[in-house]
Scaffold this active site. Structure first.
Site, PDB file in Angstrom:
ATOM      1  N   GLY A 153      26.913   0.207 -21.715  1.00 39.60           N
ATOM      2  CA  GLY A 153      28.312   0.070 -21.307  1.00 39.60           C
ATOM      3  C   GLY A 153      29.024  -0.757 -22.362  1.00 39.60           C
ATOM      4  CB  ILE A 155      27.548  -6.062 -22.713  1.00 42.05           C
ATOM      5  CG1 ILE A 155      28.614  -6.747 -21.840  1.00 42.05           C
ATOM      6  CG2 ILE A 155      26.702  -7.103 -23.451  1.00 42.05           C
ATOM      7  CD1 ILE A 155      28.051  -7.594 -20.702  1.00 42.05           C
ATOM      8  NE  ARG A 176      23.636   4.893 -12.434  1.00 41.75           N
ATOM      9  CZ  ARG A 176      24.374   4.283 -11.525  1.00 41.75           C
ATOM     10  NH1 ARG A 176      24.275   4.629 -10.278  1.00 41.75           N
ATOM     11  NH2 ARG A 176      25.194   3.309 -11.849  1.00 41.75           N
ATOM     12  CB  THR A 177      27.267   8.690 -16.901  1.00 43.73           C
ATOM     13  OG1 THR A 177      27.591   7.316 -17.031  1.00 43.73           O
ATOM     14  CG2 THR A 177      27.337   9.109 -15.453  1.00 43.73           C
ATOM     15  CB  THR A 234      21.763 -10.850 -22.608  1.00 47.84           C
ATOM     16  OG1 THR A 234      22.193  -9.509 -22.831  1.00 47.84           O
ATOM     17  CG2 THR A 234      21.118 -11.398 -23.856  1.00 47.84           C
ATOM     18  NE  ARG A 236      23.648 -11.267 -12.779  1.00 52.77           N
ATOM     19  CZ  ARG A 236      24.616 -11.603 -13.650  1.00 52.77           C
ATOM     20  NH1 ARG A 236      24.316 -11.873 -14.908  1.00 52.77           N
ATOM     21  NH2 ARG A 236      25.873 -11.689 -13.257  1.00 52.77           N
ATOM     22  CD  GLU A 265      19.482 -17.129 -14.776  1.00 52.36           C
ATOM     23  OE1 GLU A 265      20.598 -17.606 -14.491  1.00 52.36           O
ATOM     24  OE2 GLU A 265      19.344 -16.115 -15.459  1.00 52.36           O
ATOM     25  CG  HIS A 284      22.881 -16.845 -17.290  1.00 52.78           C
ATOM     26  ND1 HIS A 284      22.573 -16.265 -16.087  1.00 52.78           N
ATOM     27  CD2 HIS A 284      23.901 -16.108 -17.784  1.00 52.78           C
ATOM     28  CE1 HIS A 284      23.377 -15.239 -15.860  1.00 52.78           C
ATOM     29  NE2 HIS A 284      24.195 -15.130 -16.882  1.00 52.78           N
ATOM     30  CB  ILE A 285      24.456 -19.789 -23.151  1.00 54.92           C
ATOM     31  CG1 ILE A 285      23.463 -19.162 -24.153  1.00 54.92           C
ATOM     32  CG2 ILE A 285      23.942 -21.115 -22.642  1.00 54.92           C
ATOM     33  CD1 ILE A 285      23.672 -19.612 -25.573  1.00 54.92           C
ATOM     34  N   GLY A 286      25.197 -16.401 -22.120  1.00 55.51           N
ATOM     35  CA  GLY A 286      25.794 -15.185 -22.706  1.00 55.51           C
ATOM     36  C   GLY A 286      27.295 -15.278 -22.925  1.00 55.51           C
TER      37      GLY A 286
HETATM   38  C1  DGY Z   1      28.460 -12.531 -15.811  1.00 52.83           C
HETATM   39  O1  DGY Z   1      29.685 -12.667 -15.946  1.00 52.83           O
HETATM   40  O2  DGY Z   1      27.993 -11.778 -14.967  1.00 52.83           O
HETATM   41  C2  DGY Z   1      27.605 -13.331 -16.728  1.00 52.83           C
HETATM   42  O3  DGY Z   1      26.263 -13.116 -16.524  1.00 52.83           O
HETATM   43  C3  DGY Z   1      27.912 -14.785 -16.572  1.00 52.83           C
HETATM   44  O4  DGY Z   1      27.337 -15.242 -15.397  1.00 52.83           O
END
Ligand code: DGY
Length: 326
Positions: A153, A155, A176-177, A234, A236, A265, A284-286
């Site tokens: 998608g 990201i 899926r698509t 990155t 879940r 987490e 979890h600093i994405g």
């Molecule tokens: C989100 O926006 O879903 C990122 O993982 C930040 O939590």
């Protein structure tokens, strides 16, 4: 009109709320609030701007008066959307604005893993930078390798763009698509999931957590991957199975792993993954850049303001609350 905010958010979003005349109540303590505290605060407000707070059916039963739930995230797996929808409460998220920051984090983890960077940094701190050995500390190069994107998608597309531009990587993906934009721009090729596992040098996960994707990367998946492959997540933590990942790394089924998300987490400080040479873990600093967090706070504020004005929120995840019964 009043909004309850469950953590301190960036100034930009707070300012938008204040300019719109929305009164702010915020949780300022450095600990997550309890269920009772959450409900007690929401009962004094018309809207909730929620940062990393689990919202289940019981919460919605207790707070059915809320006019909107504005999430400070793009992900909404921690919210019972069906319960919100059944009460006609719009839930909004923050799409688009965190794509580049999160892709940057995936790229960082890919490079750090491929050169054992986090582990080797720790060896210096421990006084272990000693005798030079030409065959020690060797990493894997990424030039012209194959990137497999699971969930191409917004990201995933940014990550694929970075990898193609930096290393001329070939892009394959499973969705899926089909993603026509990625196919045209990057010559990305759609493959069945098993083929993606078998052909990728780096697998990067960018899908939402759903019943279909939960635990998707376990023993069977790692078994199919190349023994030289790097696994990056990155998205879940619950999309991979951590015990299986440890085994796959120990037994050489895959080469390395870079994680910005873990399950659970926070990760415990003595977790075995933290001591593995070919593993890089971040907390979890994405989306954690000044620019991105400012934009996320603004989008969340815009969702609150629209709902409190009686308008459709700009970024709904359950738009059916507006169309049902028409
Ligand atoms: C989100 O926006 O879903 C990122 O993982 C930040 O939590």
């Amino acid at each position: 009109m009043k909004v309850f905010i469950t953590r301190i958010i960036s100034e930009q979003g707070r300012r938008l709320l204040e300019e719109a005349g929305v009164e702010i109540m915020e949780w300022k303590e450095q600990r997550p609030l309890s269920r009772d505290e959450l409900i007690a605060n929401c009962l004094q407000c018309d809207a909730l701007l929620s940062v990393s707070t689990r919202l289940d059916a019981d919460f919605f039963d207790a707070c059915s008066h809320l006019k909107v739930i504005a999430l400070h995230s793009v992900g909404f797996d921690h919210v019972d959307i069906a319960a919100a929808t059944s009460l006609n409460i719009p839930v909004g998220n923050t799409p688009g604005v965190l794509s580049t920051a999160t892709a940057d984090t995936a790229f960082l983890l890919m490079l750090a893993t491929s050169r054992k960077a986090f582990y080797l940094h720790k060896t210096i701190e421990k006084g272990e930078w000693g005798f030079f050995e030409p065959t020690a500390n060797l990493g894997i190069e990424l030039r012209a390798k194959t990137l497999g994107v699971y969930g191409l998608g917004k990201i995933g597309l940014e990550m694929a763009r970075c990898c193609k531009a930096a290393f001329g990587m070939k892009i394959i993906y499973h969705n899926r698509t089909r993603n026509q934009e990625a196919e045209q721009e990057l010559n990305a090729k759609w493959l069945p999931f098993e083929d993606l596992l078998q052909q990728s040098d780096v697998i990067t996960v960018h899908t939402a957590l759903t019943p279909e994707t939960e635990g998707k990367f376990g023993r069977t998946a790692f078994n199919l991957m190349k023994s030289t492959a790097i696994f990056i997540n990155t998205a879940r933590g619950a999309i991979h199975q951590e015990e299986d990942l440890i085994k796959a790394l120990e037994e050489g089924e895959i080469w390395g792993a870079g994680l910005d998300v873990t399950n659970p987490e926070p990760m415990r400080s003595n977790h075995p993954l933290l001591n593995m040479p070919n593993v890089a873990v971040l907390p979890h600093i994405g989306s954690a850049t000044q620019e991105t967090r400012a934009s996320m706070s603004e989008l969340a504020a815009r969702n609150v303001i629209a709902a409190l004005k009686g308008l459709q929120i700009p970024f709904p995840v359950n738009p059916e609350v507006y169309t049902r019964g028409l």
